[in-house]
Structures are given as C-alpha cells and as structure tokens.
Design a protein around this motif. Structure first.
Motif, PDB file in Angstrom:
ATOM      1  N   GLY A   1       0.811  -1.208   0.000  1.00  0.00           N
ATOM      2  CA  GLY A   1       0.000   0.000   0.000  1.00  0.00           C
ATOM      3  C   GLY A   1       0.845   1.258   0.000  1.00  0.00           C
ATOM      4  N   ILE A   2       0.179   2.383   0.140  1.00  0.00           N
ATOM      5  CA  ILE A   2       0.828   3.690   0.095  1.00  0.00           C
ATOM      6  C   ILE A   2       0.838   4.303   1.492  1.00  0.00           C
ATOM      7  CG2 ILE A   2       0.757   5.999  -0.907  1.00  0.00           C
ATOM      8  CD1 ILE A   2       1.411   3.796  -2.909  1.00  0.00           C
TER       9      ILE A   2
ATOM     10  N   ILE B   1       5.794   3.618  -1.162  1.00  0.00           N
ATOM     11  CA  ILE B   1       5.272   2.250  -1.101  1.00  0.00           C
ATOM     12  C   ILE B   1       5.717   1.583   0.203  1.00  0.00           C
ATOM     13  CG2 ILE B   1       5.230  -0.009  -2.219  1.00  0.00           C
ATOM     14  CD1 ILE B   1       5.846   1.394  -4.858  1.00  0.00           C
TER      15      ILE B   1
ATOM     16  N   PHE C   1      -2.575  -0.855  -9.300  1.00  0.00           N
ATOM     17  CA  PHE C   1      -2.066   0.475  -9.625  1.00  0.00           C
ATOM     18  C   PHE C   1      -3.187   1.416 -10.055  1.00  0.00           C
ATOM     19  CE2 PHE C   1      -0.056   3.458 -12.683  1.00  0.00           C
ATOM     20  CZ  PHE C   1       0.885   4.038 -11.845  1.00  0.00           C
TER      21      PHE C   1
ATOM     22  N   THR D   1      -6.101   1.757  -8.976  1.00  0.00           N
ATOM     23  CA  THR D   1      -6.946   2.267  -7.891  1.00  0.00           C
ATOM     24  C   THR D   1      -6.259   3.355  -7.072  1.00  0.00           C
ATOM     25  OG1 THR D   1      -6.189   0.581  -6.316  1.00  0.00           O
ATOM     26  CG2 THR D   1      -8.091   0.033  -7.709  1.00  0.00           C
ATOM     27  N   LEU D   2      -4.986   3.609  -7.348  1.00  0.00           N
ATOM     28  CA  LEU D   2      -4.281   4.669  -6.629  1.00  0.00           C
ATOM     29  C   LEU D   2      -4.809   6.031  -7.059  1.00  0.00           C
ATOM     30  CD1 LEU D   2      -0.564   3.433  -6.837  1.00  0.00           C
ATOM     31  CD2 LEU D   2      -2.241   2.998  -5.033  1.00  0.00           C
ATOM     32  N   THR D   3      -4.709   7.010  -6.186  1.00  0.00           N
ATOM     33  CA  THR D   3      -5.029   8.373  -6.594  1.00  0.00           C
ATOM     34  C   THR D   3      -4.009   8.822  -7.629  1.00  0.00           C
ATOM     35  OG1 THR D   3      -3.639   9.447  -4.930  1.00  0.00           O
ATOM     36  CG2 THR D   3      -5.892   8.846  -4.271  1.00  0.00           C
TER      37      THR D   3
ATOM     38  N   GLU E   1      -0.726   9.590  -6.014  1.00  0.00           N
ATOM     39  CA  GLU E   1      -0.020   8.376  -5.597  1.00  0.00           C
ATOM     40  C   GLU E   1       0.573   7.647  -6.795  1.00  0.00           C
ATOM     41  OE1 GLU E   1      -2.810   7.311  -1.678  1.00  0.00           O
ATOM     42  OE2 GLU E   1      -3.175   6.366  -3.628  1.00  0.00           O
ATOM     43  N   ALA E   2      -0.220   7.522  -7.873  1.00  0.00           N
ATOM     44  CA  ALA E   2       0.245   6.806  -9.058  1.00  0.00           C
ATOM     45  C   ALA E   2       1.443   7.501  -9.692  1.00  0.00           C
ATOM     46  CB  ALA E   2      -0.893   6.683 -10.070  1.00  0.00           C
TER      47      ALA E   2
ATOM     48  N   VAL F   1       4.568   6.811  -7.543  1.00  0.00           N
ATOM     49  CA  VAL F   1       5.053   5.442  -7.720  1.00  0.00           C
ATOM     50  C   VAL F   1       5.736   5.294  -9.080  1.00  0.00           C
ATOM     51  CG1 VAL F   1       4.333   3.040  -8.015  1.00  0.00           C
ATOM     52  CG2 VAL F   1       3.391   4.403  -6.141  1.00  0.00           C
TER      53      VAL F   1
ATOM     54  N   TYR G   1       3.299  -3.576  -7.682  1.00  0.00           N
ATOM     55  CA  TYR G   1       2.354  -3.008  -8.639  1.00  0.00           C
ATOM     56  C   TYR G   1       2.718  -3.373 -10.080  1.00  0.00           C
ATOM     57  CZ  TYR G   1       0.553  -0.149  -4.824  1.00  0.00           C
ATOM     58  OH  TYR G   1      -0.004   0.272  -3.643  1.00  0.00           O
TER      59      TYR G   1
END
Length: 393
Positions: free
Chosen positions: A38-39, A48, A75, A77-79, A82-83, A86, A145
C-alpha cells in the motif's frame, strides 16, 4: 510472500508512517512475510510500504525485492498523485537501463496516449521503430504493482529560440514602459531571440531571468559542457527599447537553463499579459507537491503570444536539440503545444496566476504516434537553487 531487508529498517505499528511507534526493527538480511502492499509516508521519493504477517508496516525502500507483482495491489486504484509518485520512483529505478538506448530519447510519467481516461503510465519516446524498441514491455512489475507503459514515436524536440532575422512579431508585452514578462529578448549580437521569464531579486540585486541557451550559449563549447557561475561582457536587448542590459549570472546543465540580467523595476515588471488575466502580477509559484497532471495552464511567448494548454506529463527526461547539439534535460514538465521558436523563456502560470515554470523547447511536428508538445523547466527547480524572491511590482 517473503522479502529480505537490505538495511536496518524500523517496524511501524498501526499505519505506514514514520510517526507511529516502532517496537522493533529489521537488520540487513532479515526475512519477513508480507501480506499486502500500500501507500504511506513518502521517504526519499518512495511512498510504497509493505504490511507483514506480524502486523507491522515496513517501508519498501529498505527491502531488496523490487520487480514483483503482489495480488491485490492495483495500480489503477491509486489516486493520481499516488500513481505519479510510484511511477516516478519506477522511472528513476529503470533510468540507466533504458535511457539513450535502443533509440529511446525520453522517459517520463503521465497520461497513456495523452488521454486522462487511459490512466497514468510510464512513457517512452523513441526516434524510430526497431525490434529493440518492441522489447519495452507493456507493463513493469515494481514493488507489488503492475505499471503500464506507453511508447511514442516522437519527432526531434528542440529548444525554442530562433534567429530574429527570419521572423519578426510585435506583441503587447513589449509595449509601454516598463515592459512586462513574456516579451522578446535578443542577445547582444541580435543573433538569437527568446522570451523574458520573470523579474526576481537575489542578494538585494534585481534581475530579469530568461533561458541560458537564448542569451549566453557562446559560453558552451560542446554538448558535454555545463556552466554555472558568472558571465562577463554579455549583453542582451529588450526589443521594445533596444536598451542594452548586462547578463551577469547563469547555469546550464541537465536541470537548469537560465541566465540573469541586472535590471531595475523601471525597466520591467511581473505583469502577466495573457488576456485571461487582468493586470495580474506573478507573485508566487507551484511547489513540487502542488503540481498535478491535467492542470490547466496559460503562457505568453514572444512569438506565439497568449496560449492555453494542460500538463500531461511530469518528471520528463528528454533530449533537446540546442544550437545543433543534443543536450539532455531532466525533470521537465511536458504539456500540450503552447510554444514556437522564439518562445524559450515564456512564463507559464496556472489558473490562479501562480507560476508553473517556463518554456525551454518542444516538438513542432506531429509523428505517427506522438502529438506536438512543449517542455517546461519547473520553477521549483530554479527557486530551490537560486533562493530568490519574486518581485511584486
């Protein structure tokens, strides 16, 4: 899934954060069994974290295992923020493996196919299609991810200065006294034209900033040269008055391309002449964590005048042709096309009037898979190095 630590690594309880309690730690070579990815808190650009079967969280930067996929780590579903973070972390990890190899001329993070609906990916620019290019996978596995890629056949990107003898254009930013940011600036020999970026102050001295490659490129012998420091006997002209000004400092390397000219507020101000704004002064700028993909922007260049676009990529490392030599720029912002030759240095702001950065170059001819675009140097890079203030006049 079992992973191995590569350093002394604190265990965190309750949340993936450095602010929570740490009842224990791992030593280099210790093994743990993780059950989710998760983040959490960002450390050294990496957000991460892993949750282990002992009910503790561990920052992924302290774990050896990198190129793997973990069930349930999605990946998509991340904001967006966040994406992007990453994917930038992945780009930095893969940079030496791919950049400048197999006709790859640029790597960045942004919208797949330049379409927000297609999600965020890692984008590769290539100068031609080859069998080696097809070896770029459709996705990379990175710390749990699966991160998609996009490969674009791109025309050559160039810095956006030009020879003013080939093109003349009078714009509003050059009318009146003082002149505004966004107007034309010429080097002392009138061989190269660009755009005034901003009026700033450092160490109680006032400066106008524009691109180094516009007004001081004669300091550079070849494409491997870098420059940082004082400039002597370099003069530039504002096209409105023809009055000469002294270029005194500058920098040209992978992250910086600027030159500073000593001026007074009687000669220039920070009024942004774009018609979307009314007598707006540029007084602040976006910090790195404030910029987002899809942000609407406004620019004003000495050639193209007022333009509007959006940010579609960030953290772009790309080659630009500058004065017949290829130079590598890092950490650029890629936008829809807002510039033409003569616009190097154009100030670019958001809808709130805060400065995003300034134009350094772009692609003027669309290719089979890539559109035209512009590249910006983010202002937070310059601000962090120069430690200046934007003059509010």
């Amino acid at each position: 899934m079992k992973v191995v630590s590569n350093s002394y690594l604190n265990a965190r309880v309750g949340a993936p954060s450095i602010t929570t309690s740490n009842p224990s730690w791992l030593r280099p070579g210790d093994e743990i069994d993780i059950d989710s990815v998760g983040i959490g808190d960002t450390i050294e650009g990496n957000s991460i974290w892993y949750h282990a079967t002992n009910n503790c969280y561990y920052w992924s930067g302290g774990i050896d295992n990198i190129e793997f996929e973990f069930p349930g780590a999605d990946f998509s579903t991340l904001t967006a923020k966040e994406a992007v973070e990453v994917a930038i972390n992945l780009k930095n990890f893969l940079f030496d493996r791919y950049y400048k190899k197999n006709y790859i001329t640029g790597i960045g993070v942004g919208y797949k196919n330049d379409e927000p609906a297609d999600g965020i990916c890692m984008t590769f620019l290539v100068s031609q299609k080859t069998d080696q290019v097809t070896l770029i996978p459709e996705y990379f596995l990175f710390k749990g991810y699966r991160i998609p890629t996009d490969v674009k056949l791109s025309a050559s990107a160039k810095t956006h200065h030009y020879d003013p003898t080939n093109k003349e254009r009078c714009i509003l930013a050059d009318q009146g006294n003082p002149v505004h940011c966004g107007g034309r600036v010429l080097n002392g020999d009138k061989e190269i034209c660009g755009t005034r970026t901003l009026f700033i102050s450092k160490d109680e001295i006032n400066y106008m900033l524009t691109c180094f490659h516009v007004v001081a490129m004669s300091e550079i012998v070849d494409s491997t040269d870098y420059f940082f420091g004082d400039l002597q006997a370099k003069k530039i002209l504002f096209s409105a008055s023809g009055k000469p000004f002294q270029v005194s400092k500058g920098a040209l390397n992978s992250f910086f391309d600027y030159a500073l000219t000593e001026i007074t507020h009687q000669d220039m101000d920070n009024k942004f002449p774009h018609p979307f704004f009314t007598n707006t002064l540029i007084v602040d700028y976006y910090r790195k964590d404030e910029l987002e993909l899809g942000l609407r922007l406004y620019s004003f260049g000495a050639t193209s005048g007022p333009q509007t676009g959006i940010i579609n990529h960030v953290s772009f490392d790309v080659d630009l042709m500058a004065h017949d030599t290829i130079r590598s720029y890092k950490g650029l912002i890629r936008t829809t096309k807002i510039s033409e030759p003569g616009d190097s240095g154009s100030p670019v702001v958001g809808v709130n009037g805060k400065l995003i950065g300034y134009v350094v170059g772009g692609v003027e001819t669309a290719s089979e898979t890539d559109d035209t675009c512009s590249y910006l140097i983010p202002w937070y890079n310059v601000a962090d190095q120069l430690d200046f203030k934007i003059i509010n006049v």
